[in-house]
Scaffold this motif. Structure first.
Motif, PDB file in Angstrom:
ATOM      1  N   VAL A  50      45.942  42.353  22.399  1.00  0.00           N
ATOM      2  CA  VAL A  50      46.476  42.610  23.741  1.00  0.00           C
ATOM      3  C   VAL A  50      45.594  41.978  24.810  1.00  0.00           C
ATOM      4  O   VAL A  50      46.087  41.324  25.729  1.00  0.00           O
ATOM      5  N   LYS A  51      44.295  42.157  24.698  1.00  0.00           N
ATOM      6  CA  LYS A  51      43.380  41.611  25.714  1.00  0.00           C
ATOM      7  C   LYS A  51      43.430  40.077  25.739  1.00  0.00           C
ATOM      8  O   LYS A  51      43.465  39.474  26.808  1.00  0.00           O
ATOM      9  N   THR A  52      43.466  39.457  24.572  1.00  0.00           N
ATOM     10  CA  THR A  52      43.553  37.998  24.509  1.00  0.00           C
ATOM     11  C   THR A  52      44.889  37.523  25.074  1.00  0.00           C
ATOM     12  O   THR A  52      44.938  36.590  25.886  1.00  0.00           O
ATOM     13  N   TRP A  53      45.970  38.161  24.678  1.00  0.00           N
ATOM     14  CA  TRP A  53      47.293  37.784  25.157  1.00  0.00           C
ATOM     15  C   TRP A  53      47.373  37.935  26.675  1.00  0.00           C
ATOM     16  O   TRP A  53      47.886  37.051  27.368  1.00  0.00           O
ATOM     17  N   THR A  54      46.848  39.033  27.177  1.00  0.00           N
ATOM     18  CA  THR A  54      46.880  39.291  28.618  1.00  0.00           C
ATOM     19  C   THR A  54      46.092  38.225  29.370  1.00  0.00           C
ATOM     20  O   THR A  54      46.558  37.697  30.385  1.00  0.00           O
ATOM     21  N   ALA A  55      44.925  37.875  28.874  1.00  0.00           N
ATOM     22  CA  ALA A  55      44.107  36.853  29.533  1.00  0.00           C
ATOM     23  C   ALA A  55      44.819  35.497  29.561  1.00  0.00           C
ATOM     24  O   ALA A  55      44.680  34.741  30.523  1.00  0.00           O
ATOM     25  N   GLN A  56      45.592  35.210  28.532  1.00  0.00           N
ATOM     26  CA  GLN A  56      46.273  33.923  28.444  1.00  0.00           C
ATOM     27  C   GLN A  56      47.598  33.884  29.191  1.00  0.00           C
ATOM     28  O   GLN A  56      48.064  32.809  29.568  1.00  0.00           O
ATOM     29  N   ASN A  57      48.219  35.038  29.411  1.00  0.00           N
ATOM     30  CA  ASN A  57      49.590  35.062  29.922  1.00  0.00           C
ATOM     31  C   ASN A  57      49.798  35.742  31.262  1.00  0.00           C
ATOM     32  O   ASN A  57      50.865  35.592  31.856  1.00  0.00           O
ATOM     33  N   VAL A  58      48.838  36.510  31.725  1.00  0.00           N
ATOM     34  CA  VAL A  58      48.999  37.210  33.002  1.00  0.00           C
ATOM     35  C   VAL A  58      48.146  36.492  34.036  1.00  0.00           C
ATOM     36  O   VAL A  58      46.934  36.418  33.906  1.00  0.00           O
ATOM     37  N   HIS A  59      48.823  35.932  35.015  1.00  0.00           N
ATOM     38  CA  HIS A  59      48.154  35.131  36.032  1.00  0.00           C
ATOM     39  C   HIS A  59      48.525  35.629  37.415  1.00  0.00           C
ATOM     40  O   HIS A  59      49.504  36.358  37.586  1.00  0.00           O
ATOM     41  N   LEU A  60      47.770  35.174  38.394  1.00  0.00           N
ATOM     42  CA  LEU A  60      48.077  35.491  39.775  1.00  0.00           C
ATOM     43  C   LEU A  60      49.544  35.188  40.005  1.00  0.00           C
ATOM     44  O   LEU A  60      50.026  34.101  39.707  1.00  0.00           O
ATOM     45  N   ASP A  61      50.253  36.179  40.473  1.00  0.00           N
ATOM     46  CA  ASP A  61      51.694  36.101  40.581  1.00  0.00           C
ATOM     47  C   ASP A  61      52.104  36.478  41.992  1.00  0.00           C
ATOM     48  O   ASP A  61      51.365  37.170  42.692  1.00  0.00           O
ATOM     49  N   LYS A  62      53.273  36.057  42.378  1.00  0.00           N
ATOM     50  CA  LYS A  62      53.853  36.581  43.603  1.00  0.00           C
ATOM     51  C   LYS A  62      54.317  37.982  43.243  1.00  0.00           C
ATOM     52  O   LYS A  62      55.247  38.151  42.457  1.00  0.00           O
ATOM     53  N   LEU A  63      53.661  38.971  43.792  1.00  0.00           N
ATOM     54  CA  LEU A  63      53.913  40.352  43.380  1.00  0.00           C
ATOM     55  C   LEU A  63      55.079  40.978  44.134  1.00  0.00           C
ATOM     56  O   LEU A  63      55.038  42.129  44.498  1.00  0.00           O
ATOM     57  N   GLY A  64      56.130  40.219  44.369  1.00  0.00           N
ATOM     58  CA  GLY A  64      57.292  40.753  45.060  1.00  0.00           C
ATOM     59  C   GLY A  64      57.880  41.949  44.326  1.00  0.00           C
ATOM     60  O   GLY A  64      58.216  42.940  44.939  1.00  0.00           O
ATOM     61  N   ASP A  65      58.024  41.849  43.047  1.00  0.00           N
ATOM     62  CA  ASP A  65      58.564  42.945  42.250  1.00  0.00           C
ATOM     63  C   ASP A  65      57.697  43.112  41.008  1.00  0.00           C
ATOM     64  O   ASP A  65      58.020  42.605  39.930  1.00  0.00           O
ATOM     65  N   ALA A  66      56.595  43.788  41.182  1.00  0.00           N
ATOM     66  CA  ALA A  66      55.635  43.974  40.093  1.00  0.00           C
ATOM     67  C   ALA A  66      56.256  44.721  38.920  1.00  0.00           C
ATOM     68  O   ALA A  66      55.943  44.426  37.767  1.00  0.00           O
ATOM     69  N   GLU A  67      57.147  45.663  39.204  1.00  0.00           N
ATOM     70  CA  GLU A  67      57.791  46.431  38.133  1.00  0.00           C
ATOM     71  C   GLU A  67      58.617  45.504  37.241  1.00  0.00           C
ATOM     72  O   GLU A  67      58.493  45.536  36.012  1.00  0.00           O
ATOM     73  N   LYS A  68      59.421  44.641  37.842  1.00  0.00           N
ATOM     74  CA  LYS A  68      60.258  43.723  37.070  1.00  0.00           C
ATOM     75  C   LYS A  68      59.389  42.750  36.279  1.00  0.00           C
ATOM     76  O   LYS A  68      59.624  42.506  35.098  1.00  0.00           O
TER      77      LYS A  68
END
Length: 79
Positions: A11-29
């Motif tokens: 999970v930690k490796t996947w998150t580091a590779q796939n979760v990036h600074l995003d436009k947080l308009g709809d964080a839930e979605k």
């Protein structure tokens, strides 16, 4: 018996590779999209949903939303 070490590392490796600074308009979605992608990739890697849920503290969507927030936090990004 569920072993958290490898699932949590995945999970930690996947998150580091796939979760990036995003436009947080709809964080839930976005969190829901990321959670689905994580669970699909985890399944392909041999982890079941229960292992991933236990590794992240039960709610995968909440974990992804929190990760999105950290990715957008300058204090975290600058660390």
């Amino acid at each position: 018996m569920i072993t958290l070490g490898p699932a949590l590392a995945f999970v930690k490796t996947w998150t580091a590779q796939n979760v990036h600074l995003d436009k947080l308009g709809d964080a839930e979605k976005r969190g829901e999209e990321l959670a689905r992608a994580l669970l699909a990739d985890a399944k392909a890697a041999g982890y079941n949903e229960a292992e991933i849920e236990e590794a992240v503290g039960d709610d995968v969507v909440d974990y992804m939303i929190e990760a999105l927030g950290k990715a957008g936090d300058p204090k975290v990004v600058g660390s």
